[in-house]
Design a protein around this motif. Structure first.
Motif, short mmCIF file in Angstrom:
data_model
loop_
_atom_site.label_atom_id
_atom_site.label_comp_id
_atom_site.label_asym_id
_atom_site.label_seq_id
_atom_site.Cartn_x
_atom_site.Cartn_y
_atom_site.Cartn_z
N TYR A 32 0.83 -1.22 0.00
CA TYR A 32 0.00 0.00 0.00
C TYR A 32 0.86 1.26 0.00
O TYR A 32 1.86 1.36 0.73
N HIS A 33 0.43 2.22 -0.85
CA HIS A 33 0.94 3.57 -0.70
C HIS A 33 0.32 4.14 0.57
O HIS A 33 -0.86 3.92 0.85
N MET A 34 1.10 4.91 1.32
CA MET A 34 0.61 5.48 2.56
C MET A 34 0.64 7.00 2.48
O MET A 34 1.66 7.60 2.15
N GLY A 35 -0.49 7.60 2.81
CA GLY A 35 -0.59 9.04 2.72
C GLY A 35 -0.98 9.68 4.04
O GLY A 35 -1.52 9.02 4.93
N TRP A 36 -0.67 10.96 4.15
CA TRP A 36 -1.14 11.79 5.26
C TRP A 36 -1.97 12.93 4.68
O TRP A 36 -1.57 13.56 3.69
N PHE A 37 -3.09 13.17 5.31
CA PHE A 37 -3.98 14.28 4.97
C PHE A 37 -4.28 15.04 6.25
O PHE A 37 -4.04 14.55 7.34
N ARG A 38 -4.84 16.22 6.08
CA ARG A 38 -5.25 16.99 7.26
C ARG A 38 -6.52 17.76 6.96
O ARG A 38 -6.84 18.05 5.80
N GLN A 39 -7.24 18.07 8.03
CA GLN A 39 -8.49 18.81 7.89
C GLN A 39 -8.62 19.79 9.03
O GLN A 39 -8.65 19.38 10.21
N ALA A 49 1.12 14.52 2.35
CA ALA A 49 2.27 13.79 1.82
C ALA A 49 1.87 12.35 1.53
O ALA A 49 0.94 11.83 2.14
N VAL A 50 2.58 11.72 0.61
CA VAL A 50 2.37 10.31 0.31
C VAL A 50 3.72 9.67 0.06
O VAL A 50 4.64 10.30 -0.48
N THR A 58 8.38 9.91 -2.73
CA THR A 58 7.52 10.70 -1.88
C THR A 58 7.03 11.93 -2.63
O THR A 58 7.72 12.45 -3.52
N THR A 59 5.84 12.34 -2.30
CA THR A 59 5.27 13.57 -2.82
C THR A 59 4.73 14.35 -1.65
O THR A 59 4.06 13.79 -0.78
N THR A 107 -2.56 12.02 -4.54
CA THR A 107 -2.79 13.19 -3.69
C THR A 107 -4.28 13.41 -3.45
O THR A 107 -4.66 14.39 -2.81
N LYS A 108 -5.11 12.51 -3.95
CA LYS A 108 -6.56 12.69 -3.89
C LYS A 108 -7.21 11.81 -2.82
O LYS A 108 -6.94 10.61 -2.76
N VAL A 109 -8.10 12.40 -2.05
CA VAL A 109 -8.81 11.67 -0.99
C VAL A 109 -9.50 10.44 -1.54
O VAL A 109 -9.47 9.36 -0.95
#
Length: 125
Positions: A32-39, A49-50, A58-59, A107-109
């Motif tokens: 799995y690619h692992m990402g971080w998002f924030r709200q 970031a992913v 990394t992006t 980069t998309k939810v």
């Protein structure tokens, strides 16, 4: 049952650092690619970031480049987000996510299959 559990959030002064962790279970973490998002309150969830499944790419969002670093430990099924030089505008609930779409992550939810419950990051001035 897939679980992503974030930890490491808290209160920090502007200019300080925090390291978030996300422990995964119930899935083959290494594919799995692992990402971080924030709200932030009243705002949409946004990409931070992913890191690709292999850890080779990394992006990061422009707003955090040079300050935040994403990393993973496949042996521990854990992804990290090191956050340095924190600003008030970084204050949000941070979520980790797992997905397999694309060769390097997204980069998309909508491209993520699993989400953690979130951890609050508060930055004081």
């Amino acid at each position: 049952q897939v679980q992503l559990v974030e930890s490491g959030g808290g209160l920090v002064q502007a200019g300080g650092s925090l390291r978030l962790s996300c422990a995964a279970s119930g899935l083959t973490f290494s594919v799995y690619h692992m990402g971080w998002f924030r709200q932030a309150p009243g705002k949409e969830r946004e990409f931070v970031a992913v890191l690709s499944w292999s850890g080779g790419l990394t992006t990061c969002a422009d707003s955090v480049k040079g300050r935040f670093t994403i990393s993973r430990d496949n042996a521990k099924n854990t992804v990290y987000l090191q956050m340095n030089s924190l600003k008030r505008e970084d204050m949000a609930v941070y979520y980790c996510a797992a997905g397999i779409r694309g060769p390097y992550g997204s980069t998309k939810v909508r491209d993520y299959d699993y989400w953690g419950q979130g951890t609050q990051v508060t930055v004081s001035s």
